[in-house]
Design a protein around this motif. Structure first.
Motif, PDB file in Angstrom:
ATOM      1  N   GLY A 106       0.832  -1.202   0.000  1.00  0.00           N
ATOM      2  CA  GLY A 106       0.000   0.000   0.000  1.00  0.00           C
ATOM      3  C   GLY A 106       0.859   1.241   0.000  1.00  0.00           C
ATOM      4  N   LYS A 107       0.300   2.341   0.500  1.00  0.00           N
ATOM      5  CA  LYS A 107       1.024   3.612   0.447  1.00  0.00           C
ATOM      6  C   LYS A 107       0.618   4.519   1.596  1.00  0.00           C
ATOM      7  CE  LYS A 107      -2.477   5.689  -2.572  1.00  0.00           C
ATOM      8  NZ  LYS A 107      -2.740   6.365  -3.858  1.00  0.00           N
ATOM      9  N   MET A 108       1.504   5.450   1.913  1.00  0.00           N
ATOM     10  CA  MET A 108       1.243   6.559   2.820  1.00  0.00           C
ATOM     11  C   MET A 108       1.737   7.803   2.098  1.00  0.00           C
ATOM     12  SD  MET A 108       2.240   5.018   6.591  1.00  0.00           S
ATOM     13  CE  MET A 108       3.451   3.799   6.051  1.00  0.00           C
ATOM     14  N   PRO A 109       0.834   8.619   1.553  1.00  0.00           N
ATOM     15  CA  PRO A 109       1.249   9.705   0.663  1.00  0.00           C
ATOM     16  C   PRO A 109       1.886  10.910   1.337  1.00  0.00           C
ATOM     17  CG  PRO A 109      -1.130   9.681   0.897  1.00  0.00           C
ATOM     18  CD  PRO A 109      -0.624   8.455   1.596  1.00  0.00           C
ATOM     19  N   TRP A 110       1.752  11.028   2.671  1.00  0.00           N
ATOM     20  CA  TRP A 110       2.259  12.234   3.329  1.00  0.00           C
ATOM     21  C   TRP A 110       2.594  11.864   4.772  1.00  0.00           C
ATOM     22  CZ3 TRP A 110       1.421  17.722   1.729  1.00  0.00           C
ATOM     23  CH2 TRP A 110       1.831  18.636   2.704  1.00  0.00           C
ATOM     24  N   VAL A 111       3.886  11.745   5.068  1.00  0.00           N
ATOM     25  CA  VAL A 111       4.321  11.396   6.423  1.00  0.00           C
ATOM     26  C   VAL A 111       5.498  12.290   6.802  1.00  0.00           C
ATOM     27  CG1 VAL A 111       5.068   9.559   7.990  1.00  0.00           C
ATOM     28  CG2 VAL A 111       3.669   8.990   5.993  1.00  0.00           C
TER      29      VAL A 111
END
Length: 361
Positions: free
Chosen positions: A145-150
């Motif tokens: 999956g993804k985490m677009p803003w961390v």
């Protein structure tokens, strides 16, 4: 010097953050310097039990630490929010072994703690689905999956909390590490300001972890418990920025701008009352069952920031628009523009509140 809970900020840190504020915003200051500076000042340990290496107190002391840093630099405060929030997750996790392993390096600033749970908080409020899924292979969990803003993804070393949708229908919270095979960190995002925060995106391609990395096996049960700290620590950024804008306005009121005094008095009172409500709600744990009050308070504090920064502009007059005299104001203006966007954003929070009212009706 400032008193933050039981942590006293020394002059060295205060001098550094004041001098570096502009460069932290524009990205001239290396992001690698921020977390060690915060940790050496004892800020990562504010509200962390002494027995675990912190300075004692509770999460309200953590909010106070973030607030006092935000008075000088929202970029530094944003990094501190991420670090302190991840630490709070470990404090509230039933996985005590992971906390014992990671806390010393987190408190010392050798390891960055990041929260990828913004998506999870929106999921909890019914705003969007989870963006990471997992299946089981033997004793391993395999995540994609993804985490677009961390934020606070220090390339040197980080752990990031993530909410995961399991193939069996359940959801859980995991902690992922910078060197996990299949975890890819993007280059830092090209932000309008607050550049020295190691803010990037993460892509997961069949990342394998063991159960030892699970912060909590049931996201639906745990997220309402940690949401008050997650959001309350966020509110520390608004409190500090509003406090500074109010102080700057007060310096100019009286120089032919007394007409602003009633507004200044009113916004100051609103800020004081909001701080008191936040502290009381966090300590009584009422926000665990009353998310509406927590969301409303977060929205109100963002509105206070907007009003305070507008007053600072009016009180400063034309000099605020000059690149030299107005440099610090311009930074605070950009910082204030970021406050409504912090996830969950004000639009998302207002949408969640509207939906709850409609359901109640």
């Amino acid at each position: 010097m400032h008193e933050v809970g039981k942590t006293r900020l020394d002059g060295e840190f205060s001098d550094w953050v004041v001098a570096a504020a502009h460069d932290l915003d524009t990205g001239v200051e290396s992001p690698s310097t921020v977390l060690p500076r915060l940790a050496s000042a004892g800020l990562a340990g504010a509200g962390v039990p002494v027995a675990l290496g912190g300075s004692g107190g509770d999460v309200v002391d953590g909010v106070a630490g973030i607030s006092v840093v935000a008075e000088e630099s929202l970029a530094a405060a944003f990094v501190l929010w991420s670090q302190r929030t991840y630490i709070e997750f470990l404090l509230q996790s039933p996985n005590k072994q992971l906390g014992e392993k990671l806390l010393p390096d987190l408190l010392a600033g050798r390891l960055a703690g990041a929260t990828g749970l913004s998506n999870a908080m929106k999921f909890l409020a019914g705003l969007e689905p989870l963006q990471i899924s997992a299946g089981a292979e033997g004793d391993s969990l395999v995540l994609s999956g993804k985490m677009p803003w961390v934020t606070n993804l220090r390339p040197e070393s980080f752990h990031v909390a993530a909410a995961v949708d399991h193939a069996d229908g359940g959801t859980f919270i995991a902690s992922l590490a910078h060197d996990d095979d299949g975890l890819q960190r993007s280059n830092d995002l090209s932000l309008l300001g607050m550049r020295s925060t190691n803010t990037a995106a993460i892509k997961l391609s069949e990342v394998r972890i063991s159960a030892e990395r699970v912060l909590h096996p049931d996201a639906g049960e745990w997220l309402p418990q940690v949401r008050p700290a997650f959001t309350g620590l966020q509110c520390g950024m608004s409190i500090g920025l509003a406090r500074r804008a109010i102080a700057e306005t007060a310096k100019s009121v009286g120089a032919g701008r007394n007409v602003l005094s009633p507004q200044l008095s009113a916004v100051t009172q609103r800020l004081t009352q909001a701080e008191s409500r936040l502290s009381a709600g966090l300590r009584s744990r009422e926000f665990e069952v009353d998310a509406v009050s927590l969301f409303t308070l977060r929205i109100e504090l963002a509105e206070i920031v907007s009003e305070a920064i507008s007053l600072e502009l009016q009180a400063s007059g034309g000099r605020a628009y000059l690149s030299g005299p107005g440099r610090d104001f311009a930074r605070r203006w950009r910082e204030a523009a970021f406050i409504p966007l912090i996830t969950p954003s004000l639009v998302q929070l207002k949408a969640a509140l509207l939906e709850r009212r409609q359901d109640a009706a």
